[in-house]
Design a protein around this motif. Structure first.
Motif, PDB file in Angstrom:
ATOM      1  N   UNK A 179       0.608  -1.232  -0.046  1.00 39.78           N
ATOM      2  CA  UNK A 179       0.112  -0.105   0.013  1.00 39.78           C
ATOM      3  C   UNK A 179       0.503   0.870  -0.626  1.00 39.78           C
ATOM      4  N   UNK A 180       1.895   1.175   0.194  1.00 41.02           N
ATOM      5  CA  UNK A 180       2.912   2.323   0.593  1.00 41.02           C
ATOM      6  C   UNK A 180       3.924   1.960   0.403  1.00 41.02           C
ATOM      7  N   UNK A 181       5.060   2.929  -0.443  1.00 36.17           N
ATOM      8  CA  UNK A 181       6.709   2.067   0.317  1.00 36.17           C
ATOM      9  C   UNK A 181       7.735   4.186   0.148  1.00 36.17           C
ATOM     10  N   UNK A 182       8.396   4.102   0.414  1.00 40.50           N
ATOM     11  CA  UNK A 182       9.271   4.972   1.095  1.00 40.50           C
ATOM     12  C   UNK A 182      10.265   4.714   1.378  1.00 40.50           C
ATOM     13  N   UNK A 183      11.940   5.535   0.366  1.00 43.88           N
ATOM     14  CA  UNK A 183      12.398   5.576   0.635  1.00 43.88           C
ATOM     15  C   UNK A 183      13.503   6.238   1.653  1.00 43.88           C
ATOM     16  N   UNK A 184      13.981   5.266   2.529  1.00 41.39           N
ATOM     17  CA  UNK A 184      15.156   5.904   3.593  1.00 41.39           C
ATOM     18  C   UNK A 184      16.101   6.142   3.529  1.00 41.39           C
ATOM     19  N   UNK A 185      17.007   6.875   3.101  1.00 42.87           N
ATOM     20  CA  UNK A 185      17.968   6.402   2.315  1.00 42.87           C
ATOM     21  C   UNK A 185      18.407   5.321   1.393  1.00 42.87           C
ATOM     22  N   UNK A 186      18.797   4.505   2.008  1.00 46.56           N
ATOM     23  CA  UNK A 186      19.463   2.848   1.270  1.00 46.56           C
ATOM     24  C   UNK A 186      18.525   1.945   1.202  1.00 46.56           C
ATOM     25  N   UNK A 187      17.818   2.163   2.163  1.00 50.05           N
ATOM     26  CA  UNK A 187      16.633   0.714   2.178  1.00 50.05           C
ATOM     27  C   UNK A 187      15.299   1.590   1.981  1.00 50.05           C
ATOM     28  N   UNK A 188      14.143   0.676   1.606  1.00 52.70           N
ATOM     29  CA  UNK A 188      12.771   0.828   1.333  1.00 52.70           C
ATOM     30  C   UNK A 188      12.299   0.420   2.251  1.00 52.70           C
ATOM     31  N   UNK A 189      11.173   1.599   2.432  1.00 50.42           N
ATOM     32  CA  UNK A 189      10.100   1.059   4.079  1.00 50.42           C
ATOM     33  C   UNK A 189       9.398   0.609   3.007  1.00 50.42           C
ATOM     34  N   UNK A 190       8.597  -0.444   3.314  1.00 52.06           N
ATOM     35  CA  UNK A 190       7.626  -0.821   2.224  1.00 52.06           C
ATOM     36  C   UNK A 190       6.375  -1.191   3.192  1.00 52.06           C
ATOM     37  N   UNK A 191       4.795  -1.551   3.339  1.00 49.70           N
ATOM     38  CA  UNK A 191       3.880  -1.493   3.677  1.00 49.70           C
ATOM     39  C   UNK A 191       2.967  -2.224   3.540  1.00 49.70           C
ATOM     40  N   UNK A 192       2.707  -3.226   4.172  1.00 51.17           N
ATOM     41  CA  UNK A 192       1.760  -4.118   3.667  1.00 51.17           C
ATOM     42  C   UNK A 192       0.546  -4.121   4.213  1.00 51.17           C
ATOM     43  N   UNK A 193      -0.523  -4.797   3.475  1.00 48.58           N
ATOM     44  CA  UNK A 193      -1.809  -5.242   4.464  1.00 48.58           C
ATOM     45  C   UNK A 193      -2.118  -6.255   3.878  1.00 48.58           C
ATOM     46  N   UNK A 194      -2.811  -7.130   4.703  1.00 48.94           N
ATOM     47  CA  UNK A 194      -3.205  -8.347   4.202  1.00 48.94           C
ATOM     48  C   UNK A 194      -5.271  -8.619   4.231  1.00 48.94           C
ATOM     49  N   UNK A 195      -5.814  -9.632   4.221  1.00 48.49           N
ATOM     50  CA  UNK A 195      -6.856  -9.240   3.690  1.00 48.49           C
ATOM     51  C   UNK A 195      -7.654  -8.845   4.571  1.00 48.49           C
ATOM     52  N   UNK A 196      -6.980  -9.162   6.026  1.00 49.74           N
ATOM     53  CA  UNK A 196      -7.992  -8.923   6.837  1.00 49.74           C
ATOM     54  C   UNK A 196      -7.453  -7.511   7.471  1.00 49.74           C
ATOM     55  N   UNK A 197      -6.808  -6.930   6.516  1.00 51.25           N
ATOM     56  CA  UNK A 197      -6.387  -5.258   6.813  1.00 51.25           C
ATOM     57  C   UNK A 197      -5.131  -4.844   8.401  1.00 51.25           C
TER      58      UNK A 197
END
Length: 518
Positions: A179-197
């Motif tokens: 649902x979202x990605x954000x660059x934090x310098x040399x690393x990606x911060x990735x938000x994942x959402x399952x079917x339960x929300x």
């Protein structure tokens, strides 16, 4: 899924390309995660014409590199997965007024010689006045060309790549949306959402966007890059009818609009006819076969078959959206089927590799190309390895299918030959693993119909991420073609009681009791 889990590579998309990349990367020693918002192979990768082929018609558009690469992959993939990939001979009747015979002969000469063919039979010329291939055709066809390609169970190819990736340490998350990605310098911060929300956060050094028809949508939503346009969505639809002929070869028919359609033996008792090619403007999740497409396929096949294809003959339809790289072609059928990779990042900026286009036959080569780019951003670990490594269950020789099936009936005498061949065609030698210590049919538990047992269902749930009746009946197997509405409803009830599973069956899957057989 563990919050704050860190990966070398995180892949968005659980189709053939995403799962192929996950397998290759995990086998080289990278820590890999993969998220697919629905079931594995739930979109384009289960809606193909089920072929491992070079793309004979692409020669007309001078796609020589693509055809060469695809042809060189046919026998290699066959060796990797002889349980789900099989040689198939194609008959191309010469139709007066369409492509001249010399053009077909030249194209097939190139087809035979630019891809390193070794085991597949070469092109031949048939006299249809004497060959059994003429039996289902209208009179008037005297000559045909016959050549080789391969048939594949496309959805199982995807799942087996995911299974092997997981066995090599990859984390596979079906029904999980990025649902979202954000660059934090040399690393990606990735938000994942399952079917339960529920939302979890993971981190990765590099992201691969292999979302297929949704690749631009992922860039717009998860990466906050609205307005991007890289792919041309092209709808391809198929129909399945009761078997039209007795022999085991396929047909390739030329249509007056210069397109071609295939008629292919399918699941023993059926014939698969497709595909269409038309631009698609909607949400890929909503794709459905249209009335004009049904008419086109029925009319196109009826130009050749003496018994016309009628709407009332259709037992199943399926549609998919091909995400072709938008090269500006004027017609959908002229758009390139080649893949394009674009990367962004490096020098203190976490990289992302976006994948556009591609075809199922070249997925392994595409994965190797992605790995080359990954190694320029991260580091090199293991060497390329997928050329000679069998997929799960495929560890037997090319001529070993029937002997393996015979060994299965010998070890499990309560299985008849048809049942054994079905299980080997799905699982290969892995069938021995889940049949385990079974000594009678009763040991397989409840029988849902069409030979589908509780033990098989449990195996698919526990080992192949199946969560619904739809997953089992239309992707992990094609038992839905043979089961009645009542039998499917019983399977849905059973699945609803399993932890993490659902009873949902998409409304677009037609189940016709007229053709259901227990």
């Amino acid at each position: 899924m563990a919050t704050n889990q860190r990966y070398d590579i995180f892949i968005i998309g659980g189709g053939i390309n995403g799962c192929g990349i996950a397998r290759d990367a995990a086998g080289r020693g990278f820590k890999v995660g993969l998220a697919e918002m629905n079931d594995l192979a739930s979109a384009t990768s289960s809606a193909s014409t089920k072929l491992i082929h070079g793309g004979l018609r692409y020669l007309e558009y001078y796609e020589f590199r693509l055809v060469h690469e695809a042809l060189s992959e046919r026998e290699l993939l066959w060796e990797m997965a002889p349980h789900i990939i099989h040689p198939l001979r194609f008959i191309l009747p010469h139709q007066k007024g369409m492509r001249p015979a010399w053009m077909l002969r030249l194209g097939l000469f190139l087809y035979d010689h630019i891809g390193g063919r070794k085991r597949l039979a070469a092109t031949d010329v048939l006299d249809l006045r004497q060959d059994a291939a003429s039996e289902p055709l209208k009179t008037g066809f005297s000559k045909a060309f016959e050549y080789s390609d391969c048939l594949v169970d496309d959805a199982r190819l995807v799942v087996l790549n995911a299974v092997d990736a997981a066995a090599k340490g990859a984390d596979i998350f079906p029904r999980t949306r990025v649902i979202a990605t954000k660059r934090e310098q040399e690393v990606w911060r990735i938000e994942l959402q399952n079917q339960a929300g529920e939302v979890e956060t993971v981190y990765a050094r590099l992201v691969v966007n292999a979302a297929g028809p949704w690749v631009d949508a992922v860039l717009g939503n998860a990466f906050s890059l609205p307005g991007v346009h890289n792919v041309r969505l092209v709808q391809g639809s198929h129909i399945v009818v009761p078997r039209k002929y007795e022999h085991d070869r396929a047909y390739i028919f030329q249509n007056p609009d210069e397109r071609i359609i295939f008629a292919i033996p399918f699941e023993r008792d059926f014939t698969l006819i497709g595909t269409t090619d038309q631009d698609y403007m909607g949400d890929p999740a909503d794709v459905r076969i249209t009335d004009p497409e049904i008419d086109y396929l029925c009319e196109g096949a009826s130009l050749y078959f003496k018994e016309p294809i009628r709407r009332e003959d259709i037992v199943w339809t399926f549609s998919g959206v091909r995400p072709l790289f938008d090269d500006g072609a004027s017609k959908a059928q002229e758009a390139t089927r080649d893949y394009v990779l674009k990367s962004d990042g490096g020098a203190g900026k976490a990289p992302v590799i976006n994948l556009f286009g591609g075809k199922i036959t070249t997925y392994r080569r595409l994965a190797e190309a992605v790995m080359k780019q990954i190694e320029t951003h991260l580091e090199k670990r293991g060497a390329p390895w997928t050329t000679s490594a069998p997929l799960p269950g495929g560890n037997f020789s090319l001529d070993g299918f029937l002997p393996i099936a015979a060994r299965l009936t010998h070890q499990y005498p309560f299985l008849n030959n048809n049942a054994a061949e079905r299980l080997i065609a799905l699982y290969g030698t892995s069938a021995f693993d889940w049949l385990g210590d079974s000594r009678s049919k009763e040991d397989l538990g409840r029988m849902f119909g069409a030979g589908l047992s509780e033990r098989e269902v449990n195996y698919l749930v526990e080992n192949e991420w199946a969560k619904s009746a739809d997953d089992i009946l239309w992707r992990r197997s094609k038992r839905g073609l043979r089961m009645t509405t009542e039998q499917i409803a019983e399977l849905e009830k059973f699945m609803a009681k399993q932890p993490g599973c659902t009873a949902a069956l998409p409304e677009d899957i037609p189940v016709l009791p007229k053709y259901g057989r227990a």
